[in-house]
Design a protein around this motif. Structure first.
Motif, PDB file in Angstrom:
ATOM      1  N   ALA A   1       0.893  -1.755   0.221  1.00  0.00           N
ATOM      2  CA  ALA A   1      -0.026  -0.020  -0.102  1.00  0.00           C
ATOM      3  C   ALA A   1       0.885   1.440   0.349  1.00  0.00           C
ATOM      4  N   GLY A   2       1.981   1.425   0.308  1.00  0.00           N
ATOM      5  CA  GLY A   2       2.978   2.441   0.638  1.00  0.00           C
ATOM      6  C   GLY A   2       3.527   2.741  -0.265  1.00  0.00           C
ATOM      7  N   LEU A   3       3.737   1.475  -1.130  1.00  0.00           N
ATOM      8  CA  LEU A   3       4.254   2.025  -2.872  1.00  0.00           C
ATOM      9  C   LEU A   3       4.089   2.778  -3.540  1.00  0.00           C
ATOM     10  N   VAL A   4       2.764   1.677  -3.417  1.00  0.00           N
ATOM     11  CA  VAL A   4       1.408   1.817  -4.571  1.00  0.00           C
ATOM     12  C   VAL A   4       1.092   3.772  -4.142  1.00  0.00           C
ATOM     13  N   TYR A   5       0.938   4.046  -3.332  1.00  0.00           N
ATOM     14  CA  TYR A   5       0.313   4.809  -2.152  1.00  0.00           C
ATOM     15  C   TYR A   5       1.337   6.304  -3.148  1.00  0.00           C
ATOM     16  N   LYS A   6       3.042   6.138  -2.544  1.00  0.00           N
ATOM     17  CA  LYS A   6       3.572   6.901  -3.057  1.00  0.00           C
ATOM     18  C   LYS A   6       4.536   6.744  -4.157  1.00  0.00           C
ATOM     19  N   SER A   7       4.086   6.219  -5.264  1.00  0.00           N
ATOM     20  CA  SER A   7       4.895   5.805  -6.253  1.00  0.00           C
ATOM     21  C   SER A   7       5.468   6.703  -7.039  1.00  0.00           C
ATOM     22  N   THR A   8       4.390   7.604  -7.137  1.00  0.00           N
ATOM     23  CA  THR A   8       5.013   8.551  -7.554  1.00  0.00           C
ATOM     24  C   THR A   8       6.216   9.706  -7.596  1.00  0.00           C
ATOM     25  N   ALA A   9       5.840   9.346  -5.901  1.00  0.00           N
ATOM     26  CA  ALA A   9       6.926  11.050  -5.639  1.00  0.00           C
ATOM     27  C   ALA A   9       7.969   9.979  -5.415  1.00  0.00           C
ATOM     28  N   GLY A  10       9.317   9.497  -5.811  1.00  0.00           N
ATOM     29  CA  GLY A  10       9.808   9.045  -5.548  1.00  0.00           C
ATOM     30  C   GLY A  10      10.113   8.092  -4.577  1.00  0.00           C
ATOM     31  N   LEU A  11      11.572   7.438  -4.193  1.00  0.00           N
ATOM     32  CA  LEU A  11      11.775   6.187  -3.583  1.00  0.00           C
ATOM     33  C   LEU A  11      11.935   6.689  -2.375  1.00  0.00           C
ATOM     34  N   LYS A  12      12.467   7.771  -1.936  1.00  0.00           N
ATOM     35  CA  LYS A  12      13.186   7.852  -0.506  1.00  0.00           C
ATOM     36  C   LYS A  12      11.065   7.779   0.057  1.00  0.00           C
ATOM     37  N   PRO A  13      10.074   8.720  -0.153  1.00  0.00           N
ATOM     38  CA  PRO A  13       8.728   8.515   0.210  1.00  0.00           C
ATOM     39  C   PRO A  13       8.476   7.797   0.060  1.00  0.00           C
ATOM     40  N   ALA A  14       8.251   6.420  -0.706  1.00  0.00           N
ATOM     41  CA  ALA A  14       7.559   5.599  -0.713  1.00  0.00           C
ATOM     42  C   ALA A  14       8.459   4.039   0.246  1.00  0.00           C
ATOM     43  N   SER A  15       9.743   4.891   0.711  1.00  0.00           N
ATOM     44  CA  SER A  15      10.385   3.750   1.696  1.00  0.00           C
ATOM     45  C   SER A  15       9.168   3.939   2.368  1.00  0.00           C
ATOM     46  N   ILE A  16       9.187   5.067   3.527  1.00  0.00           N
ATOM     47  CA  ILE A  16       9.395   5.717   4.425  1.00  0.00           C
ATOM     48  C   ILE A  16       7.719   5.536   4.661  1.00  0.00           C
ATOM     49  N   TYR A  17       6.759   5.837   3.398  1.00  0.00           N
ATOM     50  CA  TYR A  17       5.187   5.284   3.626  1.00  0.00           C
ATOM     51  C   TYR A  17       5.229   3.682   4.016  1.00  0.00           C
ATOM     52  N   SER A  18       5.971   2.689   3.378  1.00  0.00           N
ATOM     53  CA  SER A  18       6.399   1.143   2.691  1.00  0.00           C
ATOM     54  C   SER A  18       6.571   0.990   4.060  1.00  0.00           C
ATOM     55  N   ALA A  19       7.748   1.512   4.900  1.00  0.00           N
ATOM     56  CA  ALA A  19       7.949   1.072   6.284  1.00  0.00           C
ATOM     57  C   ALA A  19       6.787   1.094   7.494  1.00  0.00           C
ATOM     58  N   SER A  20       6.331   2.601   6.848  1.00  0.00           N
ATOM     59  CA  SER A  20       5.791   2.924   8.525  1.00  0.00           C
ATOM     60  C   SER A  20       4.168   2.515   8.102  1.00  0.00           C
TER      61      SER A  20
END
Length: 218
Positions: A174-193
């Motif tokens: 869910a985190g990867l898909v939600y922030k997939s267009t914002a870059g690797l760092k935001p997507a990683s943060i959302y995925s871990a959270s």
């Protein structure tokens, strides 16, 4: 034991209930012969129905209002929502939680930014900030919950058992898909959270780590 010994036998040590509020029987110490003990029905109002629940349909505090099961898998089948029910439940709860949290933060922000202004301007600032923050956070929480519930149902269907890996993978996806267009760092943060939230929040609650009441809720 002789007849006189039987007549003089003191039964108070056997039937004495002291201050027990649930006792409805009182025996006379002055009985003689074969006279049966008398029953006192004058204190039935002191009986607590919770002590004999659920025979009377009353559930005692701490036991919840849900049925009891002998085996854990029976309770899991009863508690587990279908994918559609879970999708609507978590999306609605998350959306409302986001709206309340964001609206509260917007109210505080509006009060702080409009300090020293007239009351009409302060009300307008509070409404604007609450609507902006509340709508943004509600939409974000609703979308994340929608994605998480969808991925969790997919992993549960294909991976089988309701394991901790399903919740971790659902949060990461869910985190990867939600922030997939914002870059690797935001997507990683959302995925871990979201992965930690799924494991430490929903999975732990469903396993009863935070109490039976929360377990029946989620």
């Amino acid at each position: 034991m002789t007849s006189n010994q039987q007549d003089n036998f003191d039964t108070s040590s056997i039937f004495d209930t002291g201050n027990d509020p649930f006792s409805t029987t009182e025996y006379s110490n002055e009985q003689s012969g074969n006279e049966s003990p008398t029953l006192d029905f004058g204190h039935l109002d002191r009986i607590n129905p919770l002590t004999i629940a659920p025979a009377l349909g009353v559930y005692a505090p701490g036991y919840g209002n849900s049925p009891e099961y002998l085996f854990a898998e029976d309770y899991t089948d009863y508690r587990k929502k279908s994918w559609g029910e879970q999708l609507m439940y978590w999306t609605g709860v998350s959306y409302l939680s986001g709206a309340v949290t964001g609206g509260s933060y917007g109210c505080i922000e509006g009060l702080r930014t409009s300090s020293g202004k007239s009351w009409k301007l302060r009300v307008n600032a509070i409404l604007n900030a609450s609507g902006r923050r509340g709508a943004a956070l509600a939409n974000a929480c609703g979308i994340l919950a929608l994605m998480f519930s969808g991925f969790e149902s997919i992993y549960d269907h294909y991976l089988g058992d309701d394991t901790v890996y399903n919740y971790a993978l659902a949060g990461i996806s869910a985190g990867l898909v939600y922030k997939s267009t914002a870059g690797l760092k935001p997507a990683s943060i959302y995925s871990a959270s979201l992965g930690l939230a799924g494991v430490l929040g929903i999975y732990a609650a469903r396993q009863g780590m935070y109490g039976r009441r929360l377990q029946t809720l989620v």
